[in-house]
Design a protein around this motif. Sequence first.
Motif, PDB file in Angstrom:
ATOM      1  N   ILE A   1      43.057  32.508  31.489  1.00 18.86           N
ATOM      2  CA  ILE A   1      41.894  31.721  32.356  1.00 18.86           C
ATOM      3  C   ILE A   1      42.450  30.533  33.156  1.00 18.86           C
ATOM      4  N   ALA A   2      41.674  30.462  34.309  1.00 15.26           N
ATOM      5  CA  ALA A   2      41.862  28.967  34.922  1.00 15.26           C
ATOM      6  C   ALA A   2      40.842  28.677  35.385  1.00 15.26           C
ATOM      7  N   TYR A   3      40.145  27.447  35.442  1.00 15.54           N
ATOM      8  CA  TYR A   3      39.011  26.886  35.934  1.00 15.54           C
ATOM      9  C   TYR A   3      39.458  26.235  37.223  1.00 15.54           C
ATOM     10  N   LEU A   4      38.624  26.037  38.260  1.00 17.71           N
ATOM     11  CA  LEU A   4      39.058  25.528  39.595  1.00 17.71           C
ATOM     12  C   LEU A   4      38.053  24.599  40.037  1.00 17.71           C
ATOM     13  N   PRO A   5      37.989  23.309  39.138  1.00 14.10           N
ATOM     14  CA  PRO A   5      36.811  22.542  39.216  1.00 14.10           C
ATOM     15  C   PRO A   5      36.660  21.971  40.633  1.00 14.10           C
ATOM     16  N   GLY A   6      35.291  21.821  41.014  1.00  9.45           N
ATOM     17  CA  GLY A   6      34.794  21.608  42.520  1.00  9.45           C
ATOM     18  C   GLY A   6      34.689  22.841  43.319  1.00  9.45           C
ATOM     19  N   HIS A   7      35.377  23.719  42.821  1.00  2.88           N
ATOM     20  CA  HIS A   7      35.412  24.991  43.718  1.00  2.88           C
ATOM     21  C   HIS A   7      34.107  26.264  42.937  1.00  2.88           C
ATOM     22  N   GLY A   8      34.075  25.794  41.822  1.00  2.00           N
ATOM     23  CA  GLY A   8      33.195  26.791  40.941  1.00  2.00           C
ATOM     24  C   GLY A   8      33.749  28.106  40.851  1.00  2.00           C
ATOM     25  N   LEU A   9      34.885  28.096  40.567  1.00  3.53           N
ATOM     26  CA  LEU A   9      35.478  29.475  40.176  1.00  3.53           C
ATOM     27  C   LEU A   9      36.263  29.309  38.881  1.00  3.53           C
ATOM     28  N   LEU A  10      36.043  30.382  38.370  1.00  2.00           N
ATOM     29  CA  LEU A  10      36.708  30.608  37.084  1.00  2.00           C
ATOM     30  C   LEU A  10      37.810  32.137  37.272  1.00  2.00           C
ATOM     31  N   MET A  11      38.953  31.889  37.198  1.00  2.00           N
ATOM     32  CA  MET A  11      39.844  32.790  37.425  1.00  2.00           C
ATOM     33  C   MET A  11      40.401  33.350  36.193  1.00  2.00           C
ATOM     34  N   VAL A  12      40.354  34.889  36.097  1.00  2.00           N
ATOM     35  CA  VAL A  12      40.467  35.431  34.785  1.00  2.00           C
ATOM     36  C   VAL A  12      41.680  36.614  35.195  1.00  2.00           C
ATOM     37  N   ALA A  13      42.589  36.595  34.296  1.00  2.00           N
ATOM     38  CA  ALA A  13      43.721  37.586  34.562  1.00  2.00           C
ATOM     39  C   ALA A  13      43.849  38.601  33.411  1.00  2.00           C
ATOM     40  N   GLU A  14      43.764  39.848  33.854  1.00  2.00           N
ATOM     41  CA  GLU A  14      43.603  40.744  32.457  1.00  2.00           C
ATOM     42  C   GLU A  14      45.138  41.367  32.493  1.00  2.00           C
ATOM     43  N   ASP A  15      44.924  41.956  30.920  1.00  2.00           N
ATOM     44  CA  ASP A  15      46.178  42.458  30.457  1.00  2.00           C
ATOM     45  C   ASP A  15      45.648  43.913  29.841  1.00  2.00           C
ATOM     46  N   THR A  16      45.516  45.023  30.588  1.00  2.00           N
ATOM     47  CA  THR A  16      44.708  46.141  30.081  1.00  2.00           C
ATOM     48  C   THR A  16      45.397  47.308  30.362  1.00  2.00           C
ATOM     49  N   SER A  17      45.262  48.077  29.461  1.00  2.00           N
ATOM     50  CA  SER A  17      45.569  49.628  29.667  1.00  2.00           C
ATOM     51  C   SER A  17      44.403  50.621  30.250  1.00  2.00           C
ATOM     52  N   ARG A  18      43.392  49.806  30.438  1.00  2.00           N
ATOM     53  CA  ARG A  18      42.187  50.455  30.571  1.00  2.00           C
ATOM     54  C   ARG A  18      42.134  50.623  32.391  1.00  2.00           C
ATOM     55  N   HIS A  19      42.835  49.932  33.205  1.00  5.16           N
ATOM     56  CA  HIS A  19      42.968  50.150  34.430  1.00  5.16           C
ATOM     57  C   HIS A  19      44.193  50.538  34.770  1.00  5.16           C
ATOM     58  N   GLU A  20      44.529  51.177  36.131  1.00  7.23           N
ATOM     59  CA  GLU A  20      45.813  51.522  36.342  1.00  7.23           C
ATOM     60  C   GLU A  20      46.469  50.366  36.781  1.00  7.23           C
ATOM     61  N   LEU A  21      46.122  49.475  37.533  1.00  6.58           N
ATOM     62  CA  LEU A  21      46.559  48.122  37.968  1.00  6.58           C
ATOM     63  C   LEU A  21      45.961  47.001  37.570  1.00  6.58           C
ATOM     64  N   ASN A  22      46.667  45.835  36.705  1.00  5.23           N
ATOM     65  CA  ASN A  22      45.906  44.800  36.393  1.00  5.23           C
ATOM     66  C   ASN A  22      45.532  43.790  37.519  1.00  5.23           C
ATOM     67  N   VAL A  23      44.465  43.199  37.341  1.00  3.61           N
ATOM     68  CA  VAL A  23      43.860  42.417  38.358  1.00  3.61           C
ATOM     69  C   VAL A  23      43.511  40.805  38.008  1.00  3.61           C
ATOM     70  N   LEU A  24      43.860  40.172  39.178  1.00  5.51           N
ATOM     71  CA  LEU A  24      43.292  38.559  38.935  1.00  5.51           C
ATOM     72  C   LEU A  24      41.770  38.775  39.334  1.00  5.51           C
ATOM     73  N   TRP A  25      40.965  38.125  38.536  1.00  5.09           N
ATOM     74  CA  TRP A  25      39.652  38.057  39.110  1.00  5.09           C
ATOM     75  C   TRP A  25      39.063  36.884  39.182  1.00  5.09           C
ATOM     76  N   ALA A  26      37.918  36.526  40.284  1.00  4.28           N
ATOM     77  CA  ALA A  26      37.413  35.290  40.441  1.00  4.28           C
ATOM     78  C   ALA A  26      35.815  35.159  40.036  1.00  4.28           C
ATOM     79  N   PHE A  27      35.384  34.603  39.307  1.00  3.45           N
ATOM     80  CA  PHE A  27      33.974  34.678  39.008  1.00  3.45           C
ATOM     81  C   PHE A  27      33.322  33.152  39.434  1.00  3.45           C
TER      82      PHE A  27
END
Length: 114
Positions: free
Chosen positions: A20-46
């Motif tokens: 994870i990485a938090y972007l202070p001031g932008h209100g975004l929490l970036m979450v990187a996944e490492d899974t076999s539950r998706h065909e492709l892994n994703v970087l998500w923004a919350f």
Amino acid sequence: ITSEDGVRCDIDQMANPDNIAYLPGHGLLMVAEDTSRHELNVLWAFDVEKPDTNPIRVLTVPPGAEVSGIHWYRDVGGHGYLTVAAQHPYLGLEGATTDERRSVAGVLGPFPPL
């Protein structure tokens, strides 16, 4: 996508967060996944200021790769930047070349100055 044990994960939702990485001031929490539950892994923004909204898919990495190396640089020449890497792409896939299997890194930005 069905994994070896038959378990699926919604492709529009995160599975197995790894970094994870938090972007202070932008209100975004970036979450990187490492899974076999998706065909492709994703970087998500919350959007932490709107917790009831769905995560946003920022990028996907090649099959077999995991999203890694996420780090927030708040002020580089007055702008913010996020680094991200795709580690071990095409892992376990026959026919991939040596060049295709190399990890790659990149930078997202510039983000507006705060």
